[in-house]
Design an enzyme around this catalytic site. Structure first.
Site, mmCIF file in Angstrom:
data_model
loop_
_atom_site.group_PDB
_atom_site.id
_atom_site.type_symbol
_atom_site.label_atom_id
_atom_site.label_comp_id
_atom_site.label_asym_id
_atom_site.label_seq_id
_atom_site.Cartn_x
_atom_site.Cartn_y
_atom_site.Cartn_z
ATOM 1 N N CYS A 1 -2.541 8.011 5.119
ATOM 2 C CA CYS A 1 -2.262 7.765 3.642
ATOM 3 C C CYS A 1 -4.033 8.447 2.496
ATOM 4 O O CYS A 1 -3.307 8.107 1.593
ATOM 5 C CB CYS A 1 -2.106 6.361 3.299
ATOM 6 N N GLU B 1 0.889 -0.994 0.300
ATOM 7 C CA GLU B 1 0.248 -0.223 -0.299
ATOM 8 C C GLU B 1 1.401 1.325 0.009
ATOM 9 O O GLU B 1 2.109 1.268 0.744
ATOM 10 C CB GLU B 1 -0.987 -0.332 0.719
#
Length: 502
Positions: A297, A260
């Site tokens: 994020c 990720e």
């Protein structure tokens, strides 16, 4: 309380090279730096443990996950204290992250007890079928083998030693070797102690979990390249993740790399949403961008909106919030330097207007706000890069056609957000088929900071948001990353895995 060593195969093991933690407050500690030797010890132990752990019952693994949760809760005061020293995160945030971490472990215990994740299928034999008979076929998901997990810098608990990658891998029946993040090694050690105690209480093979500490890339490289590692879970930067991804692909036996890597998480403000609540929407967006010093994020760093007076109101409201944002510490000095460099780069572009640019020093950074045009955004792809921190870019779009073109040209994102009113239905319908190809999660009239841990969550997306668009690193579906389907043909019952029938 801190021993500063690795945890390998049930033992606390020191190595000759060391590094010192960079604490914001409190005492700095010395920690061992792992090498290929410690990597091999940990992975060999994980491989040895795999046969028994993979054959364990779902109930045994569920009890193990719950025991890890229990042990973390028992140490919460010590864990939060050292995490505050190392990261500078506030106590309330860390207590909440502890709750998310233990909640994930308990959720996976429920998931494997339920058994639906196994995707069991059975096509009975048809011996009389013409022209050819069909054999008896049974399918079930089986664990892949030892998993390497890389702790994240921005979530020292929920995406670290006992975070979502570790919880889902252990739930699947895969031993885990964690490479702890050098930004919070003491926190990592405290959580590892909780897992070690849970292993002992549950009577599991000691190699089912190991923690390796270190502050260099060689440790991570050795771990990814070890021939007995079967998959990798990673949360971090695009640059670092891509390097490890390429290593996984270049191995003699390539393995999946579930990385990720972050995104700009664009927000599309459609005309009637802006008309109805331009000022309120601008301030709410700015609060989302600066939340947690922008170290998420899912930070919605870019806004696309039609260039109207309402957009000016949006910008003015966002500017007020960002001007009031006091300089705050980032998680590491390196992250603060990277943020400062990225902001300097954005402000240097000819087609970018600086609305707010504050000075940064050491680990303390301020909010930054920039605007540009849709035309310049399309012409200069370098301003599309993620700026990890409290920075926002607002793009003035000429018309709906340009808005759609911008959406088509986006790279993969973790999230895309639509803000709209009832009269925006046609434009929203035109955007939806585009956006669902760009992101793992699409929101309406909200902001993506805050990721719910549940069955339906997708935290991933097309590259470069993540390296595997069919996976998620949050939610119960993340267990699929560490399983593979196996079909058993005409297999006697006594040879089948017990989970085929239980």
């Amino acid at each position: 309380m801190i021993c500063g060593t690795h945890y390998i195969d049930g033992q606390w093991v020191a190595s000759s090279d060391t590094f010192v933690s960079h604490t914001l407050t409190g005492k700095a500690n010395s920690f061992s730096i792992g090498s290929a030797i410690e990597v091999d010890q940990a992975v060999q132990a994980a491989e040895k443990a795999f046969e028994k752990f993979a054959q364990s019952t779902r109930e045994d693994r569920a009890l193990f996950l719950i025991e890890i949760s229990t042990q973390i809760k028992a140490r919460i005061a010590d864990i939060v204290a050292i995490a505050m020293d190392e990261t500078g995160l506030p106590e309330a945030r860390l207590i909440g992250e502890c709750a998310r971490t233990t909640g994930q472990l308990e959720l996976f215990a429920e998931t494997i007890r339920d058994g639906h994740y196994l995707d069991r299928r059975h096509d009975p034999a048809l011996p009389e079928r013409s022209p050819l008979p069909r054999p008896d076929l049974k399918l079930i998901q089986r664990p892949v083998g030892p998993v390497a997990v890389f702790g994240a810098s921005n979530f020292p608990l929920a995406f670290s030693v006992a975070g979502g990658d570790t919880a889902s891998a252990l739930a699947a029946g895969c031993p885990v070797v964690v490479k702890g993040h050098s930004a919070h090694p003491g926190t990592s050690e405290m959580v590892a102690k909780a897992i070690a105690t849970a292993i002992e209480i549950c009577g599991l093979p000691t190699g089912v979990f190991s923690l390796l500490q270190g502050d260099n890339r060689e440790l991570g490289t050795s771990l990814v390249k070890h021939p007995l590692v079967s998959a990798v879970g990673f949360t971090g930067s695009l640059r670092g993740g891509r390097a490890l991804y390429d290593l996984c692909a270049a191995r003699p036996n390539p393995i999946p790399f579930f990385g990720e890597l972050g995104a700009v998480n664009p927000v599309f403000v459609l005309p009637n949403a802006n008309v109805l609540q331009a000022g309120e929407l601008g301030s709410t967006w700015a609060n989302s961008v600066t939340m947690g010093v922008g170290q998420f994020c899912t930070n919605p760093g870019v806004v696309f909106a039609l260039d109207t007076p309402d957009l000016d109101e949006f910008i003015d409201a966002a500017l007020i919030v960002m001007e009031d944002f006091s300089s705050q510490n980032m998680l590491t000095e390196g992250m603060a330097k990277a943020y400062d460099a990225a902001c300097q780069k954005v402000s240097s572009f000819e087609g970018v207007e600086v609305k707010l640019q504050t000075g940064n020093s050491s680990r303390k950074v301020g909010a930054q706000l920039y605007t540009t045009t849709g035309r310049y955004w399309q012409a200069e792809p370098e301003i599309h890069d993620e700026v990890f921190g409290p920075c926002g870019i607002i793009v003035r779009v000429q018309d709906e056609g340009e808005l759609i073109d911008i959406a088509r040209n986006l790279v993969g994102q973790l999230t895309c957000t639509l803000h709209l009113g009832e009269e925006d239905a046609l434009l929203a319908k035109a955007l939806m088929p585009i956006l669902e190809r760009k992101a793992g999660r699409i929101l309406v009239n909200g902001f993506p900071t805050g990721v719910e841990v549940c069955d339906s969550m997708v935290h991933g997306g097309p590259y470069p948001a993540s390296t595997n668009f069919g996976a998620t690193s949050v939610g119960t579906m993340s267990i699929r990353r560490f399983l593979r389907p196996v079909c058993f043909q005409n297999m006697p019952s006594e040879l089948l895995p017990r989970e085929v029938f239980d």
